[in-house]
Design a protein around this motif. Structure first.
Motif, PDB file in Angstrom:
ATOM      1  N   ARG A 147     -22.940  -8.872  17.305  1.00 54.28           N
ATOM      2  CA  ARG A 147     -22.044  -9.346  17.495  1.00 54.28           C
ATOM      3  C   ARG A 147     -22.151 -10.724  17.201  1.00 54.28           C
ATOM      4  O   ARG A 147     -21.274 -11.384  16.558  1.00 54.28           O
ATOM      5  CB  ARG A 147     -21.156  -9.094  19.222  1.00 54.28           C
ATOM      6  N   ILE A 203     -17.051 -12.134  10.393  1.00 56.41           N
ATOM      7  CA  ILE A 203     -16.151 -11.057  10.822  1.00 56.41           C
ATOM      8  C   ILE A 203     -15.062 -11.220  11.872  1.00 56.41           C
ATOM      9  O   ILE A 203     -15.919 -11.449  12.763  1.00 56.41           O
ATOM     10  CB  ILE A 203     -17.176 -10.334  10.629  1.00 56.41           C
ATOM     11  N   VAL A 214     -19.714   0.291  19.515  1.00 57.72           N
ATOM     12  CA  VAL A 214     -19.541  -1.282  18.915  1.00 57.72           C
ATOM     13  C   VAL A 214     -18.572  -2.059  20.006  1.00 57.72           C
ATOM     14  O   VAL A 214     -19.128  -3.330  20.435  1.00 57.72           O
ATOM     15  CB  VAL A 214     -18.036  -1.295  17.902  1.00 57.72           C
ATOM     16  N   SER A 254     -18.375  -3.201   8.545  1.00 54.21           N
ATOM     17  CA  SER A 254     -18.457  -4.627   9.973  1.00 54.21           C
ATOM     18  C   SER A 254     -18.473  -4.186  11.554  1.00 54.21           C
ATOM     19  O   SER A 254     -18.848  -4.554  12.272  1.00 54.21           O
ATOM     20  CB  SER A 254     -16.331  -5.218   9.516  1.00 54.21           C
ATOM     21  N   ILE A 255     -17.965  -2.867  11.059  1.00 62.81           N
ATOM     22  CA  ILE A 255     -18.652  -2.101  12.376  1.00 62.81           C
ATOM     23  C   ILE A 255     -20.229  -1.748  12.962  1.00 62.81           C
ATOM     24  O   ILE A 255     -20.208  -2.146  14.248  1.00 62.81           O
ATOM     25  CB  ILE A 255     -17.712  -0.898  12.864  1.00 62.81           C
ATOM     26  N   PHE A 311     -14.767  -1.775   6.098  1.00 59.50           N
ATOM     27  CA  PHE A 311     -14.801  -1.073   7.324  1.00 59.50           C
ATOM     28  C   PHE A 311     -15.981  -1.289   8.644  1.00 59.50           C
ATOM     29  O   PHE A 311     -16.110  -1.432   9.151  1.00 59.50           O
ATOM     30  CB  PHE A 311     -13.376  -0.698   7.336  1.00 59.50           C
ATOM     31  N   THR A 316     -11.378  -0.055  15.399  1.00 60.47           N
ATOM     32  CA  THR A 316     -12.307   0.218  16.220  1.00 60.47           C
ATOM     33  C   THR A 316     -11.833   1.137  16.942  1.00 60.47           C
ATOM     34  O   THR A 316     -12.216   2.733  17.419  1.00 60.47           O
ATOM     35  CB  THR A 316     -13.798   0.102  16.382  1.00 60.47           C
ATOM     36  N   THR A 335     -13.915 -10.128  14.385  1.00 60.20           N
ATOM     37  CA  THR A 335     -14.533  -8.611  15.252  1.00 60.20           C
ATOM     38  C   THR A 335     -13.553  -8.585  16.731  1.00 60.20           C
ATOM     39  O   THR A 335     -13.713  -8.178  16.983  1.00 60.20           O
ATOM     40  CB  THR A 335     -15.889  -9.664  16.472  1.00 60.20           C
ATOM     41  N   VAL A 370     -21.546  -5.556  13.653  1.00 56.13           N
ATOM     42  CA  VAL A 370     -20.536  -6.017  15.415  1.00 56.13           C
ATOM     43  C   VAL A 370     -21.161  -5.185  16.476  1.00 56.13           C
ATOM     44  O   VAL A 370     -21.836  -5.485  16.738  1.00 56.13           O
ATOM     45  CB  VAL A 370     -19.346  -5.903  14.638  1.00 56.13           C
ATOM     46  N   ARG A 378     -10.108  -7.954  15.090  1.00 52.60           N
ATOM     47  CA  ARG A 378      -9.827  -7.297  15.017  1.00 52.60           C
ATOM     48  C   ARG A 378     -10.407  -5.988  14.433  1.00 52.60           C
ATOM     49  O   ARG A 378     -10.251  -5.143  14.460  1.00 52.60           O
ATOM     50  CB  ARG A 378      -9.549  -8.156  13.308  1.00 52.60           C
ATOM     51  N   VAL A 379     -11.769  -6.358  14.206  1.00 60.76           N
ATOM     52  CA  VAL A 379     -12.980  -5.135  14.383  1.00 60.76           C
ATOM     53  C   VAL A 379     -12.669  -4.568  15.699  1.00 60.76           C
ATOM     54  O   VAL A 379     -12.216  -3.025  15.652  1.00 60.76           O
ATOM     55  CB  VAL A 379     -14.452  -5.381  14.306  1.00 60.76           C
ATOM     56  N   ASP A 380     -12.086  -4.920  16.763  1.00 64.95           N
ATOM     57  CA  ASP A 380     -12.474  -4.223  17.974  1.00 64.95           C
ATOM     58  C   ASP A 380     -10.827  -3.198  18.418  1.00 64.95           C
ATOM     59  O   ASP A 380     -11.451  -2.050  18.390  1.00 64.95           O
ATOM     60  CB  ASP A 380     -12.629  -5.363  19.638  1.00 64.95           C
TER      61      ASP A 380
END
Length: 536
Positions: free
Chosen positions: A419, A427, A267, A411-412, A408, A436, A429, A415, A431-433
Motif C-alpha cells: 500500500r 495510485i 485489499v 491498482s487493486i 483497476f 474495491t 488508494t 495496493v 478511491r481504490v479502497d
C-alpha cells in the motif's frame, strides 16, 4: 371419383361398426362397475383390464377421479361432472352427452385403498399399447410399482411389439418385478434377478432382497444374493458421486458468498461483518425486480433473473461504497473497532429490511429454464443448482480477468501487495479502497441473486453464510482468489461427506476444528499472498 368416395364411406362404416362392437363388448363390464359393492367393482375392473381394450382407459380414469356414477332411474353407469347446481352426464365409453341430472338422481361408484391400487395397475396395463412412447414408459413404470400379476399377459404382448430400446427395458424390468413377486419357476426367477440387477436402484434392491430371503431354489437365492451385493456397490458408488455433486453445489454457493469478502479483506484488511447483509440486499433486489415483472410484463418473467443480476450488483455495490465512505474509511488500522462497527451496521440493515418488507419470507420464483431436474446415470441434478454452479465459476473467471487485465485490477493488486509504495507511485488508494469495497459488495449482491433461487429470502439470509465465508477466506489464503476457490470447494465437499455420518451441526463443528488445526500449521492459509508489505 365416385368409386373412391364409395370406398372411403365403406371404410368409415366398417370402422364405426368395429368401434360399436368393441363398445358393446365392454358395456356389460362397465355396467358391472356399479354393482356388487367394492368386490363387484374390483372384479369388473380386473375383467376390463384383461380385455386389453384401450377404450376402457377413459372409464377407469373417470373411476380414479371419482367421476363415475350410477343413474338411479335405469342403473346405467355414467360419467358425471358438476355443472352449476346439477351434474352433466356423459356416456363413459362413447362420450356422448346424456343431459343433466340432479345430485339426488345419481349415486357415486365408491373406491377404497385396495381399489385405488387396482385402478393404477389396470391403467398401467391398458396404456402399455399406447402409440405414445412416453405413455408406454409411464405404464411400464406403473406396472413395476404395482407388480400386478394380471398385467403379465398384456406386458408380454406389448414387449413383442415394442421397438424403443428405453421403453422395452422398462417393460422387461416391470415383467421381472411381476415374476419375482408371483414366485415363478426357477429359470424365470433367475432371468428376472439378472434383469433387476441391471436396473440397480433401491426398488430393485428391495425385490432382490426379498428373493434372497425367500423359499426359492438355492440357485435363485444365490443369484439374488450376488445381485444384492452388486446393486449395493452400485448404489454406494452413485451415492458418493451424488455427495460430490452436492459438495460442488454447496462449494459454488460458498464461493459466491466469499469471493467478494476475499477481495475486500485482502485489499483493505477490513473484517466486514455486514458482508452477509450485502447478500441479503441482492436477494431482496431480485424480489423487487420480479415483482415489477409480475405486475408489468408477466410474459417476460423468465428474463427477470437476468435483469436482477446487474440490478443487484449495482444496488449492493452502491450500498457498499456508501458504507466505506461514511464509516469504514475512518477506522482503517483499528480492526476491532471496524469489526464492531460493521456488526452494528449489519443489525441496522437487517432491521431496515424488516421495517420495509416485513419479517416473513418473500417469494422469489425460478424461471422455467431453472426448474426441474434430469438424471445422469444414478445422479439427480437439478437445473437450478447446475446454473448456480456455472454462474459461480463464470463470476470467478470474470473477476480474475478484471484483476489481471484492467487498470483497476492492477491498482487493486498493487495496493494489496504494498500500500505505501502504491500510494507513492500515484495510485489513489482511498478511491481504490472505496471501489474495491463496492466491487466486493456487488459480488455479494450477485450471490444474493443465486441464493434467492435455493434459500428463503428473509432479513436473516446473509447470516447463514457469513461465518462460512470467513472460514473459506482464511482457509484459502487472505486475498487470494484461487485459494478462495479451492477453499470453498474443499469445505463444501467436506461438509456434504460428513453430514450423513455426523449430522449437519456436528459436521460443521468438525470442519471448524479442522480449519483451526490447519491454521495452526499454515497461518496464511493454503495460498499465501506474496509481497513486501505482506512479508514485512
Amino acid at each position: 371419383m365416385r368409386r373412391a368416395l364409395r370406398w372411403l364411406m365403406a371404410v368409415c362404416v366398417v370402422a364405426a361398426t368395429s368401434t360399436a362392437a368393441l363398445a358393446a363388448d365392454l358395456r356389460p363390464l362397465v355396467q358391472a362397475l356399479g354393482t356388487g359393492g367394492y368386490a363387484g367393482t374390483e372384479k369388473a375392473l380386473a375383467q376390463l383390464s384383461e380385455a386389453g381394450d384401450p377404450a376402457a382407459v377413459p372409464v377407469i380414469e373417470a373411476l380414479q377421479a371419482g367421476d363415475l356414477y350410477v343413474r338411479k332411474a335405469d342403473g346405467a353407469v355414467v360419467v358425471a361432472r358438476k355443472a352449476g347446481a346439477d351434474f352433466a352426464l356423459t356416456d363413459p365409453l362413447s362420450g356422448a352427452d346424456l343431459g343433466p341430472a340432479a345430485s339426488g338422481a345419481i349415486d357415486k361408484v365408491k373406491v377404497n385403498n385396495a381399489l385405488r391400487r387396482a385402478i393404477s395397475a389396470s391403467l398401467g396395463a391398458l396404456t402399455l399399447m399406447s402409440p405414445d412412447a412416453a405413455v408406454r414408459r409411464s405404464a411400464a413404470d406403473a406396472v413395476f410399482k404395482s407388480r400386478d400379476a394380471s398385467a403379465l399377459d398384456t406386458l408380454n404382448a406389448a414387449l413383442a411389439k415394442e421397438t424403443e430400446a428405453g421403453v422395452r427395458r422398462a417393460m422387461e424390468q416391470a415383467r421381472a418385478a411381476v415374476i419375482l413377486t408371483a414366485g415363478a419357476s426357477d429359470p424365470d426367477t433367475q432371468a428376472a434377478v439378472a434383469t433387476l440387477a441391471g436396473r440397480g436402484d433401491r426398488d430393485a434392491l428391495a425385490l432382490l432382497t426379498m428373493v434372497a430371503a425367500s423359499g426359492a431354489s438355492d440357485a435363485a437365492r444365490a443369484a439374488a444374493a450376488a445381485a444384492v451385493a452388486s446393486v449395493e456397490r452400485n448404489l454406494a458408488f452413485w451415492a458418493a458421486l451424488q455427495n460430490l455433486w452436492y459438495g460442488l453445489s454447496l462449494g459454488s454457493v460458498l464461493l459466491l458468498a466469499a469471493i467478494g469478502l476475499a477481495v475486500t479483506f485482502g485489499v483493505m484488511g477490513v473484517i466486514n461483518m455486514a458482508h452477509g447483509e450485502m447478500v441479503m440486499i441482492g436477494a431482496y433486489t431480485t424480489f423487487l425486480v420480479q415483482e415489477l415483472f409480475r405486475a408489468h410484463a408477466p410474459g417476460l418473467f423468465d428474463l427477470s433473473i437476468l435483469v436482477a443480476l446487474p440490478a443487484a450488483f449495482l444496488v449492493a455495490g452502491g450500498v457498499g461504497i456508501a458504507i466505506e465512505r461514511s464509516v469504514i474509511r475512518w477506522l482503517y488500522g483499528r480492526p476491532l473497532e471496524t469489526l464492531l462497527a460493521t456488526w452494528g451496521l449489519s443489525l441496522a440493515l437487517q432491521q431496515a429490511v424488516r421495517s420495509i418488507f416485513g419479517p416473513s419470507n418473500r417469494e422469489v420464483g425460478a424461471p422455467s429454464w431453472m426448474s426441474g431436474a434430469f438424471e445422469l446415470g444414478g445422479l439427480t441434478i437439478t437445473y437450478g443448482r447446475l446454473w448456480i454452479v456455472i454462474f459461480a465459476f463464470a463470476v470467478f473467471a470474470a473477476l480474475l480477468v478484471a484483476l489481471k487485465r484492467t487498470w483497476f485490477g492492477l491498482s487493486i493488486r498493487a495496493v494489496t501487495q504494498n500500500r505505501p509504495m502504491a500510494n507513492a507511485m500515484g495510485i489513489r488508494t482511498a478511491r481504490v479502497d472505496a471501489l474495491t469495497f463496492g466491487l466486493g459488495s456487488g459480488i455479494a449482491g450477485l450471490a444474493g441473486v443465486a441464493l434467492s433461487q435455493i434459500d428463503n429470502v428473509s432479513p436473516n439470509l446473509g447470516q447463514g453464510y457469513i461465518i462460512d465465508s470467513f472460514m473459506v477466506v482464511v482457509f484459502g489464503g487472505v486475498g487470494n482468489l484461487w485459494g478462495t476457490l479451492v477453499g470453498a470447494l474443499t469445505l463444501g465437499t467436506l461438509n456434504k461427506f460428513l453430514e450423513p455420518y455426523a449430522g449437519a451441526v456436528l459436521g460443521k463443528i468438525l470442519v471448524l476444528i479442522f480449519i483451526i488445526l490447519f491454521i495452526q500449521r499454515r497461518p496464511r492459509g493454503l495460498f499465501a499472498l506474496k509481497g513486501r508489505a505482506v512479508e514485512a
